[in-house]
Write a protein that holds these residues in place. Structure first.
Motif, PDB file in Angstrom:
ATOM      1  N   MET A   1       0.661  -1.232  -0.127  1.00 50.06           N
ATOM      2  CA  MET A   1      -0.045  -0.045   0.087  1.00 50.06           C
ATOM      3  C   MET A   1       0.934   1.169  -0.006  1.00 50.06           C
ATOM      4  SD  MET A   1      -3.115  -1.099   2.563  1.00 50.06           S
ATOM      5  CE  MET A   1      -4.209   0.282   1.879  1.00 50.06           C
ATOM      6  N   LYS A   2       0.195   2.528  -0.721  1.00 51.92           N
ATOM      7  CA  LYS A   2       0.894   3.547  -0.294  1.00 51.92           C
ATOM      8  C   LYS A   2       0.292   4.667   0.457  1.00 51.92           C
ATOM      9  CE  LYS A   2       2.717   3.242  -4.964  1.00 51.92           C
ATOM     10  NZ  LYS A   2       3.071   3.972  -6.361  1.00 51.92           N
ATOM     11  N   TYR A   3       1.096   5.108   1.040  1.00 50.85           N
ATOM     12  CA  TYR A   3       0.525   6.225   1.979  1.00 50.85           C
ATOM     13  C   TYR A   3       1.137   7.443   2.040  1.00 50.85           C
ATOM     14  CZ  TYR A   3      -1.221   1.986   4.416  1.00 50.85           C
ATOM     15  OH  TYR A   3      -1.884   0.907   4.674  1.00 50.85           O
ATOM     16  N   THR A   4       0.353   8.578   2.258  1.00 54.89           N
ATOM     17  CA  THR A   4       0.721   9.917   1.941  1.00 54.89           C
ATOM     18  C   THR A   4       0.607  10.393   3.399  1.00 54.89           C
ATOM     19  OG1 THR A   4       0.533  10.660  -0.301  1.00 54.89           O
ATOM     20  CG2 THR A   4       0.767  12.102   1.118  1.00 54.89           C
ATOM     21  N   ILE A   5       1.943  11.007   4.027  1.00 48.89           N
ATOM     22  CA  ILE A   5       1.672  11.449   5.468  1.00 48.89           C
ATOM     23  C   ILE A   5       2.501  12.820   5.534  1.00 48.89           C
ATOM     24  CG2 ILE A   5       2.218  10.942   7.867  1.00 48.89           C
ATOM     25  CD1 ILE A   5       2.337   7.888   7.183  1.00 48.89           C
ATOM     26  N   HIS A  34       5.139  -1.605   2.130  1.00 50.18           N
ATOM     27  CA  HIS A  34       4.367  -0.444   2.034  1.00 50.18           C
ATOM     28  C   HIS A  34       5.232   0.738   1.620  1.00 50.18           C
ATOM     29  CE1 HIS A  34       0.937  -2.183   4.074  1.00 50.18           C
ATOM     30  NE2 HIS A  34       1.627  -2.471   5.009  1.00 50.18           N
ATOM     31  N   ILE A  36       5.897   4.930   2.150  1.00 51.69           N
ATOM     32  CA  ILE A  36       5.257   6.248   2.533  1.00 51.69           C
ATOM     33  C   ILE A  36       5.923   7.327   1.877  1.00 51.69           C
ATOM     34  CG2 ILE A  36       5.229   7.629   4.815  1.00 51.69           C
ATOM     35  CD1 ILE A  36       5.641   4.917   6.285  1.00 51.69           C
ATOM     36  N   CYS A  63      -2.001  18.924   5.268  1.00 56.25           N
ATOM     37  CA  CYS A  63      -2.655  17.861   5.831  1.00 56.25           C
ATOM     38  C   CYS A  63      -4.028  17.406   5.294  1.00 56.25           C
ATOM     39  CB  CYS A  63      -3.025  18.565   7.322  1.00 56.25           C
ATOM     40  SG  CYS A  63      -1.508  18.974   8.291  1.00 56.25           S
ATOM     41  N   LYS A  65      -4.663  16.732   2.196  1.00 53.95           N
ATOM     42  CA  LYS A  65      -4.229  15.931   1.014  1.00 53.95           C
ATOM     43  C   LYS A  65      -3.842  14.521   1.576  1.00 53.95           C
ATOM     44  CE  LYS A  65      -3.664  19.594  -2.226  1.00 53.95           C
ATOM     45  NZ  LYS A  65      -2.573  20.353  -2.930  1.00 53.95           N
ATOM     46  N   ALA A  66      -3.038  14.590   2.790  1.00 48.20           N
ATOM     47  CA  ALA A  66      -2.510  13.460   3.357  1.00 48.20           C
ATOM     48  C   ALA A  66      -3.318  12.366   3.910  1.00 48.20           C
ATOM     49  CB  ALA A  66      -1.490  13.942   4.266  1.00 48.20           C
ATOM     50  N   ASP A  67      -3.123  11.070   3.987  1.00 46.59           N
ATOM     51  CA  ASP A  67      -3.912  10.043   4.440  1.00 46.59           C
ATOM     52  C   ASP A  67      -3.590  10.115   6.088  1.00 46.59           C
ATOM     53  OD1 ASP A  67      -4.518   8.463   1.874  1.00 46.59           O
ATOM     54  OD2 ASP A  67      -2.244   8.279   2.044  1.00 46.59           O
ATOM     55  N   ALA A  68      -2.634  10.828   6.759  1.00 50.12           N
ATOM     56  CA  ALA A  68      -2.577  10.906   8.149  1.00 50.12           C
ATOM     57  C   ALA A  68      -1.653  11.869   8.354  1.00 50.12           C
ATOM     58  CB  ALA A  68      -1.980   9.753   8.507  1.00 50.12           C
TER      59      ALA A  68
END
Length: 187
Positions: A1-5, A34, A36, A63, A65-68
């Motif tokens: 999975m890809k996450y933007t933090i 994953h 990040i 913030c 636009k981010a996932d977390a």
């Protein structure tokens, strides 16, 4: 999975703690395949110094636009010791909470059997403790009207909650209780 933090290191010990949190998060991401994408943004005293406000619109957009959001700490002695400062780092935290809808402070409280005899509290008072405290973060004392009246002889700092604030916190407590089978304390 890809996450933007969103990465909000902030001030004081914040950047030091965040640097280590990023290392741990990257190691976990690598182990579990994953990815990040860290998006650094300014908040707190460093934001005031750079752009004049403690929670810039650019930071808020990152913030949103981010996932977390990974948040460090804010505050700086040069603002703590300046009663004339019109803008303070902590205002950034309050604004971030309000704009992002971060209204619930969730504090789990439980005991570790291996540490129970190290507590200053009696074993029979705390053994088996397993509850969660909830506190509303976008109303009350943080956002209440403050001031002076009667030629400065009277000071006030109002703690006001709306029905909506109380209801959404109660709902959050109910949801936690249903999913975690824990006692919830609303504060």
């Amino acid at each position: 999975m890809k996450y933007t933090i969103a990465l909000l290191a902030g001030d004081g010990i914040g950047p030091e703690v965040i640097n280590e949190a990023v290392k741990v998060s990257d190691a976990i991401a690598k182990k579990f395949n994953h990815e990040i994408n860290w998006m650094p943004a300014l908040t707190g005293a460093c934001a005031i110094d750079a752009v004049g406000v403690p929670y810039p619109d650019e930071t808020h957009e990152i913030c949103m636009k981010a996932d977390a959001v990974l948040f460090g700490a804010i505050g700086h002695p040069k603002y703590d010791n300046d009663p004339k400062a019109t803008v303070r780092p902590e205002q950034g935290l309050l604004l971030m909470r309000k704009k992002l809808g971060l209204f619930a402070n969730v504090r789990p409280t439980f005991t570790f059997p291996s540490l129970i005899d190290n507590s200053p509290l009696k074993r029979e008072r705390i053994e088996g403790t397993d509850l969660v405290f909830l506190r509303e973060l976008t109303g009350g004392i943080y956002f209440g009207e403050k001031g002076r009246k009667d030629n400065g002889d009277t000071a006030f700092d109002n703690c006001v909650y709306t029905r909506e604030e109380v209801q959404r916190l109660a709902k959050k407590g109910f949801e936690l209780a249903m999913t975690r089978s824990k006692k919830i304390m609303l504060c």
